[in-house]
Scaffold this motif. Structure first.
Motif, PDB file in Angstrom:
ATOM      1  N   THR A  74       8.514 -47.228  -4.984  1.00  0.00           N
ATOM      2  CA  THR A  74       6.968 -45.883  -5.354  1.00  0.00           C
ATOM      3  C   THR A  74       7.249 -44.928  -4.579  1.00  0.00           C
ATOM      4  OG1 THR A  74       6.602 -48.994  -5.798  1.00  0.00           O
ATOM      5  CG2 THR A  74       4.847 -46.786  -5.054  1.00  0.00           C
ATOM      6  N   LEU A  75       6.950 -44.185  -5.058  1.00  0.00           N
ATOM      7  CA  LEU A  75       6.450 -42.947  -4.184  1.00  0.00           C
ATOM      8  C   LEU A  75       4.996 -43.023  -4.304  1.00  0.00           C
ATOM      9  CD1 LEU A  75       8.788 -40.366  -5.217  1.00  0.00           C
ATOM     10  CD2 LEU A  75       9.471 -41.829  -2.979  1.00  0.00           C
ATOM     11  N   MET A  87       1.525 -40.283  -1.901  1.00  0.00           N
ATOM     12  CA  MET A  87       0.651 -39.440  -0.811  1.00  0.00           C
ATOM     13  C   MET A  87       0.710 -39.911   0.334  1.00  0.00           C
ATOM     14  SD  MET A  87      -2.564 -37.301  -1.890  1.00  0.00           S
ATOM     15  CE  MET A  87      -2.524 -35.376  -0.304  1.00  0.00           C
ATOM     16  N   SER A  88       0.790 -39.425   1.410  1.00  0.00           N
ATOM     17  CA  SER A  88       0.323 -39.810   3.194  1.00  0.00           C
ATOM     18  C   SER A  88      -0.917 -40.000   2.835  1.00  0.00           C
ATOM     19  CB  SER A  88       0.654 -38.779   3.627  1.00  0.00           C
ATOM     20  OG  SER A  88      -0.504 -38.373   4.758  1.00  0.00           O
ATOM     21  N   GLU A  89      -1.839 -41.427   2.976  1.00  0.00           N
ATOM     22  CA  GLU A  89      -2.707 -41.628   3.420  1.00  0.00           C
ATOM     23  C   GLU A  89      -3.558 -40.482   4.280  1.00  0.00           C
ATOM     24  OE1 GLU A  89      -2.409 -45.880   4.904  1.00  0.00           O
ATOM     25  OE2 GLU A  89      -2.719 -46.422   2.850  1.00  0.00           O
ATOM     26  N   TYR A  90      -2.709 -40.275   5.102  1.00  0.00           N
ATOM     27  CA  TYR A  90      -3.163 -39.280   6.277  1.00  0.00           C
ATOM     28  C   TYR A  90      -3.856 -37.730   5.538  1.00  0.00           C
ATOM     29  CZ  TYR A  90      -3.431 -35.909  10.032  1.00  0.00           C
ATOM     30  OH  TYR A  90      -3.779 -35.012  11.046  1.00  0.00           O
ATOM     31  N   LYS A  91      -3.248 -37.349   4.924  1.00  0.00           N
ATOM     32  CA  LYS A  91      -3.117 -36.450   3.964  1.00  0.00           C
ATOM     33  C   LYS A  91      -4.088 -36.305   3.392  1.00  0.00           C
ATOM     34  CE  LYS A  91      -2.002 -32.453   2.639  1.00  0.00           C
ATOM     35  NZ  LYS A  91      -1.989 -30.891   3.404  1.00  0.00           N
ATOM     36  N   ALA A  92      -3.929 -37.690   2.729  1.00  0.00           N
ATOM     37  CA  ALA A  92      -5.322 -38.203   1.073  1.00  0.00           C
ATOM     38  C   ALA A  92      -7.037 -38.044   1.860  1.00  0.00           C
ATOM     39  CB  ALA A  92      -5.000 -39.242   0.522  1.00  0.00           C
ATOM     40  N   SER A  93      -6.318 -38.738   2.959  1.00  0.00           N
ATOM     41  CA  SER A  93      -7.791 -38.675   3.535  1.00  0.00           C
ATOM     42  C   SER A  93      -8.458 -37.700   3.522  1.00  0.00           C
ATOM     43  CB  SER A  93      -8.450 -40.098   5.116  1.00  0.00           C
ATOM     44  OG  SER A  93      -7.138 -39.293   5.659  1.00  0.00           O
ATOM     45  N   MET A  94      -7.602 -36.516   4.346  1.00  0.00           N
ATOM     46  CA  MET A  94      -8.310 -34.850   4.345  1.00  0.00           C
ATOM     47  C   MET A  94      -8.957 -34.193   3.707  1.00  0.00           C
ATOM     48  SD  MET A  94      -5.202 -34.153   7.725  1.00  0.00           S
ATOM     49  CE  MET A  94      -5.982 -32.297   7.632  1.00  0.00           C
ATOM     50  N   MET A  95      -8.090 -34.964   2.241  1.00  0.00           N
ATOM     51  CA  MET A  95      -8.803 -34.330   0.500  1.00  0.00           C
ATOM     52  C   MET A  95      -9.309 -35.884  -0.036  1.00  0.00           C
ATOM     53  SD  MET A  95      -5.473 -31.685   0.774  1.00  0.00           S
ATOM     54  CE  MET A  95      -5.914 -30.619  -0.835  1.00  0.00           C
ATOM     55  N   GLY A  96     -10.120 -35.973   0.470  1.00  0.00           N
ATOM     56  CA  GLY A  96     -10.665 -37.099   0.581  1.00  0.00           C
ATOM     57  C   GLY A  96     -10.539 -37.389  -1.567  1.00  0.00           C
ATOM     58  N   LYS A 104      -3.595 -44.450  -5.388  1.00  0.00           N
ATOM     59  CA  LYS A 104      -3.932 -44.370  -6.774  1.00  0.00           C
ATOM     60  C   LYS A 104      -2.223 -43.357  -6.852  1.00  0.00           C
ATOM     61  CE  LYS A 104      -9.101 -45.754  -7.905  1.00  0.00           C
ATOM     62  NZ  LYS A 104     -10.111 -45.311  -8.294  1.00  0.00           N
ATOM     63  N   THR A 105      -2.137 -42.693  -5.787  1.00  0.00           N
ATOM     64  CA  THR A 105      -1.313 -41.641  -6.066  1.00  0.00           C
ATOM     65  C   THR A 105       0.288 -42.543  -6.236  1.00  0.00           C
ATOM     66  OG1 THR A 105      -0.673 -41.094  -4.237  1.00  0.00           O
ATOM     67  CG2 THR A 105      -2.710 -39.914  -4.910  1.00  0.00           C
ATOM     68  N   ILE A 107      14.020 -36.839  -1.166  1.00  0.00           N
ATOM     69  CA  ILE A 107      14.677 -38.001  -2.102  1.00  0.00           C
ATOM     70  C   ILE A 107      14.426 -37.086  -3.351  1.00  0.00           C
ATOM     71  CG2 ILE A 107      13.507 -40.236  -4.321  1.00  0.00           C
ATOM     72  CD1 ILE A 107      12.177 -41.553  -1.046  1.00  0.00           C
ATOM     73  N   PHE A 108      15.326 -36.829  -4.402  1.00  0.00           N
ATOM     74  CA  PHE A 108      15.109 -36.250  -5.296  1.00  0.00           C
ATOM     75  C   PHE A 108      14.860 -36.882  -6.941  1.00  0.00           C
ATOM     76  CE2 PHE A 108      18.780 -34.593  -3.176  1.00  0.00           C
ATOM     77  CZ  PHE A 108      18.512 -33.047  -2.959  1.00  0.00           C
ATOM     78  N   THR A 109      13.733 -36.210  -7.174  1.00  0.00           N
ATOM     79  CA  THR A 109      12.747 -36.700  -8.491  1.00  0.00           C
ATOM     80  C   THR A 109      12.559 -35.849  -8.727  1.00  0.00           C
ATOM     81  OG1 THR A 109      11.325 -38.557  -9.463  1.00  0.00           O
ATOM     82  CG2 THR A 109      10.931 -37.257  -7.442  1.00  0.00           C
ATOM     83  N   THR A 110      11.553 -36.074 -10.206  1.00  0.00           N
ATOM     84  CA  THR A 110      11.402 -35.593 -11.147  1.00  0.00           C
ATOM     85  C   THR A 110      10.083 -34.092 -11.016  1.00  0.00           C
ATOM     86  OG1 THR A 110      10.099 -36.609 -12.571  1.00  0.00           O
ATOM     87  CG2 THR A 110      12.533 -35.952 -13.080  1.00  0.00           C
ATOM     88  N   LEU A 111       9.563 -33.457 -11.732  1.00  0.00           N
ATOM     89  CA  LEU A 111       8.242 -32.996 -11.495  1.00  0.00           C
ATOM     90  C   LEU A 111       6.877 -33.733 -10.982  1.00  0.00           C
ATOM     91  CD1 LEU A 111       6.659 -29.947 -10.419  1.00  0.00           C
ATOM     92  CD2 LEU A 111       6.872 -29.535 -12.589  1.00  0.00           C
ATOM     93  N   GLU A 112       7.445 -34.218 -12.149  1.00  0.00           N
ATOM     94  CA  GLU A 112       6.216 -35.175 -13.081  1.00  0.00           C
ATOM     95  C   GLU A 112       5.313 -36.703 -11.614  1.00  0.00           C
ATOM     96  OE1 GLU A 112       8.865 -33.803 -15.093  1.00  0.00           O
ATOM     97  OE2 GLU A 112       7.134 -33.141 -15.964  1.00  0.00           O
ATOM     98  N   VAL A 113       6.981 -36.662 -11.772  1.00  0.00           N
ATOM     99  CA  VAL A 113       7.464 -38.174 -10.482  1.00  0.00           C
ATOM    100  C   VAL A 113       5.449 -37.173  -8.776  1.00  0.00           C
ATOM    101  CG1 VAL A 113       8.216 -39.352  -8.493  1.00  0.00           C
ATOM    102  CG2 VAL A 113       8.932 -38.942 -10.746  1.00  0.00           C
ATOM    103  N   VAL A 114       6.031 -36.152  -8.796  1.00  0.00           N
ATOM    104  CA  VAL A 114       5.496 -35.559  -7.165  1.00  0.00           C
ATOM    105  C   VAL A 114       4.366 -35.211  -7.519  1.00  0.00           C
ATOM    106  CG1 VAL A 114       5.722 -32.929  -5.897  1.00  0.00           C
ATOM    107  CG2 VAL A 114       8.096 -34.579  -6.824  1.00  0.00           C
ATOM    108  N   LYS A 115       4.231 -34.593  -9.266  1.00  0.00           N
ATOM    109  CA  LYS A 115       2.693 -34.182  -9.487  1.00  0.00           C
ATOM    110  C   LYS A 115       1.669 -35.365  -9.328  1.00  0.00           C
ATOM    111  CE  LYS A 115       2.093 -29.814 -11.781  1.00  0.00           C
ATOM    112  NZ  LYS A 115       2.879 -29.317 -12.820  1.00  0.00           N
ATOM    113  N   THR A 116       2.256 -36.268  -9.851  1.00  0.00           N
ATOM    114  CA  THR A 116       1.617 -37.842  -9.720  1.00  0.00           C
ATOM    115  C   THR A 116       0.833 -38.225  -8.132  1.00  0.00           C
ATOM    116  OG1 THR A 116       2.110 -38.532 -11.189  1.00  0.00           O
ATOM    117  CG2 THR A 116       1.479 -40.321 -10.510  1.00  0.00           C
ATOM    118  N   ALA A 117       2.242 -38.351  -7.137  1.00  0.00           N
ATOM    119  CA  ALA A 117       1.949 -39.014  -5.880  1.00  0.00           C
ATOM    120  C   ALA A 117       1.917 -38.009  -5.398  1.00  0.00           C
ATOM    121  CB  ALA A 117       3.853 -38.593  -5.196  1.00  0.00           C
TER     122      ALA A 117
END
Lengths: 490, 222
Positions: free
Chosen positions: A204-205, A207-216, A221-222, A251-261
């Motif tokens: 599972t991929l 977002m970093s919790e640290y970064k997520a908390s900064m962004m609200g 959910k990512t 890790i190589f993955t698709t753009l959709e995955v990165v956008k979700t994460a």
């Protein structure tokens, strides 16, 4: 007794002299033929290099152009700017592919960072590596799970990815993925092994919790689940500003995955699209045609042909080509001089014989023709043998020289290609790596061969050189009166 | 008129030294001639002019009534004259048989046998033959060319007394039995005595000496 019979008898009876001359001619012809073969191979190598390295152009957004930015007011006092040019999308890449001939494939990339977790929800144990000495590590110390983020590269076709194509990493298990393969991922075999993962397993991929908390944003959910479809191995050393962002943790993955994460990406699309062309010689025309496409505004993009890798190989190849040309010329000149000297000495030794033959009524022309025939008889054997000896010399020396030249040139850009920006947002994202396609490395397939046309050329030049050398050596005898020759001999 | 005729031949070295002033002579086929004289008097020069190895400064040399300059010196050397040298001048990478065959118009082996070489000797390396045998090969080579005139420069000069006598007899035989015009330059009184005519070169002029006078003292101006 005609001159050919006399020449044959001389060659067969004066074995030591004939053998000495044979060796001289063999060495000269071997060096010349080897030089020509290596020179020819450098031409082939240059073509291979162009085909392997030269056929790529990159499309990027023209963000440097201020007219492409649009500013909208935010609230009463603020404003927000966004890039108004056409985004780099798969649809754009397909449109370019459809409207232009000569493009074999493309890969669009975008790089960000995410936190990888196993199916139990535990963060993967990352591989430790030396960072590049930047102060970023100390700056982010104590930044929560930021230290567990890995470089996450969105790609549309990993087979055409510049890391894979450049040979800096290689697929050791599984397969490459394309946009058709949803929720796929490729990771390093070392990281997989370190966490007990293999092809077919899921991770599972998020977002970093640290970064997520900064962004609200709620990091939970990512989360996005991906299947490991392939494993790679690094073949070149790389350094990064953070140990967890190393190539082996990527890790190589698709753009959709990165956008979700990474929902903070918003409408961002790919950073660049690299197109691979069939014929590198046509790359300039292909780029011109791309810029002329009717449904494409060329001012929206920067189209660059990266020739640095080609130049890095072509320059030493060109230098080597020049060096070999000089060496061939040198061998010919020195060889001709040595041949002339040896024949002059021989001619002096044979003044007696020349005088006797003249006294017997044999003409000067006939005598010189006999001497010429003798050298030509020996030359036929020496030149024939040189086709084998030069084959060996050319292959040994040629491979050594060419392999070193190309290997040095190809490997040198590797280290500098890997890098990161200090903001941590675009790690490993913008380097132009040398493309080298899976399972094929044309640079190592250089054949140094002795072609029949080279042998024919060598025979022609060799015979001309011998004729000139014999005439020069015989000139003093030709100028003398028979009586002068006879008085010299007495 | 003889087969070879010298008419007022002059030869000057470097336009300074008159080695031959005005030489007249007439040589006939079937005779052996000996040209004698002190060292440096021009004997070998005269022989070279007769053989077409060089051209005279003045005068004419006729072969069979024709100026050899008009015949062409190379053609004259090839067809009309043959040389025998003091140091034999055989080509060292050829066998006696091949040396004779070099310009031979006749089969070499019978000629070699005629001058006293065996079949085995005819196939040996020439450098492994004795001086006498090598000179026999040189004579055979001259005879094989079928030239009418044989010019010999000190043919017995490098040979011992017995071998010199043998070679002299062969040369005499060649002149008399094969109807050759044999012109020999020599310092040897013994060889000169065997000649049909002795000519002495002195002060650039050629004088006939009575053949019976072994010391060539009784001179007769030509």
């Amino acid at each position: 007794m005609n001159l050919f019979h006399r020449a044959f008898l001389y060659v067969t009876r004066k074995i030591t002299k004939s053998f000495t001359l044979f060796l001289i001619l063999l060495v000269i012809s071997t060096l010349v033929l080897s030089g020509v073969a290596i020179k020819d191979a450098t031409g082939t190598a240059a073509l291979n290099v162009r085909q392997a390295l030269g056929g790529v152009f990159t499309l990027q957004q023209n963000t440097d152009d201020p007219s492409k930015w649009v500013s909208t007011p935010v609230g009463n006092t603020g404003s927000q700017s966004y890039y108004d040019g056409e985004p780099l999308t798969v649809e754009l890449a397909e449109r370019i592919m459809a409207g232009t001939t000569g493009i074999s494939g493309y890969n669009a990339t975008y790089t960000n960072y995410t936190v990888p977790l196993n199916t139990d929800g535990k963060i993967l144990e990352l591989l430790e590596s030396e960072d590049n000495g930047s102060s970023l590590g100390s700056l982010i110390a104590g930044s929560g799970d930021f230290n567990s983020t890995v470089s996450t590269i969105a790609a549309t076709n990993t087979a055409y990815d510049s890391y894979f194509a450049g040979g800096y990493i290689e697929l050791v298990e599984g397969k490459h993925f394309t946009t058709m393969d949803k929720n796929s991922a490729i990771m390093s075999s070392e990281l997989a092994q370190h966490n007990g993962l293999s092809v077919g397993d899921k991770i599972t991929l998020r977002m970093s919790e640290y970064k997520a908390s900064m962004m609200g944003i709620d990091a939970s959910k990512t989360k996005v689940e991906v299947t490991i479809v392939g494993l790679f191995r690094s073949t070149a050393k790389s350094t990064t500003s953070l140990s967890n962002w190393s190539m082996d943790n990527s890790i190589f993955t698709t753009l959709e995955v990165v956008k979700t994460a990474r929902p903070d990406m918003g409408d961002e699309s790919f950073e660049r699209i690299q197109f691979y062309v069939n014929d590198p010689g046509e790359i300039d025309n292909i780029v011109k045609n791309v810029k002329k496409l009717p449904d494409l505004d060329p001012t929206d993009f920067i189209v660059s042909i990266d020739s640095s890798n080609v130049d890095a190989v072509m320059e030493p190849l060109a230098n080597m080509n020049r060096l070999i040309s000089i060496l061939i010329l040198l061998v010919l000149v020195v060889g001709a001089a040595i041949l002339c000297l040896v024949l002059s000495i021989r001619m002096k030794e044979r003044v007696h014989e020349s005088g006797v033959q003249l006294a017997l009524g044999i003409s000067k022309k006939n005598i010189v023709a006999q001497y010429l025939t003798e050298v030509l008889i020996i030359a036929v054997f020496a030149f024939s043998l040189s086709t084998f000896t030069s084959g060996f010399v050319a292959k040994t020396a040629g491979h050594q020289l060419l392999d070193n030249t190309i290997a040095d040139s190809v490997q040198s850009p590797a280290a500098k290609s890997l890098g990161t920006s200090m903001d941590g947002e675009t790690f490993l994202g913008s380097s132009d790596f040398v493309p080298e396609f899976e399972g094929s490395n044309p640079l190592t397939k250089i054949e140094v061969e002795i072609e029949p046309v080279m042998v024919a050329g060598m025979f022609s030049i060799g015979f001309l050189m011998i004729c000139a050398a014999v005439m020069l050596a015989a000139a003093p005898v030709l100028r003398m009166k028979p009586r002068e020759i006879l008085s010299k001999m007495s | 008129m003889g087969i070879m005729e010298i008419k007022g031949v002059r030869y000057t070295y470097d336009n300074k030294r008159n080695i031959l002033k005005s030489v007249h002579a007439d040589f006939e086929a079937g005779n052996m001639y000996a040209i004698v004289g002190p060292s440096g008097c021009g004997k070998t020069t005269l022989l070279s002019l007769l053989g077409g190895l060089d051209s005279p400064t003045g005068g004419q040399i006729l072969f069979d009534g024709q100026d050899i300059e008009k015949i062409g010196l190379a053609a004259h050397r090839k067809n009309d004259v043959a040389f025998i040298f003091q140091s034999y001048n055989l080509i060292d990478y050829l066998t006696p048989q091949e040396n004779v065959a070099l310009t031979s118009k006749l089969p070499p082996l019978p000629i070699l046998e005629r001058v006293g070489l065996t079949k085995e000797e005819a196939k040996r390396n020439v450098l492994k033959l004795s001086g006498g045998q090598q000179q026999r090969v040189a004579i055979a080579r001259a005879l094989a060319s079928d030239a009418s005139v044989i010019l010999a420069d000190e043919p017995t000069g490098n040979l011992d007394e017995d071998t010199a006598i043998e070679i002299t007899n062969i040369l005499k035989e060649c002149a008399h039995q094969m109807n050759k015009c044999m012109i020999i330059v020599t310092h040897s009184n013994e060889l000169a005595k065997q000649a049909d005519m002795i000519l002495k070169l002195r002060k650039g002029e050629l004088q006939i000496v009575d053949a019976s006078d072994s010391n060539a003292g009784k001179e007769q101006k030509n």
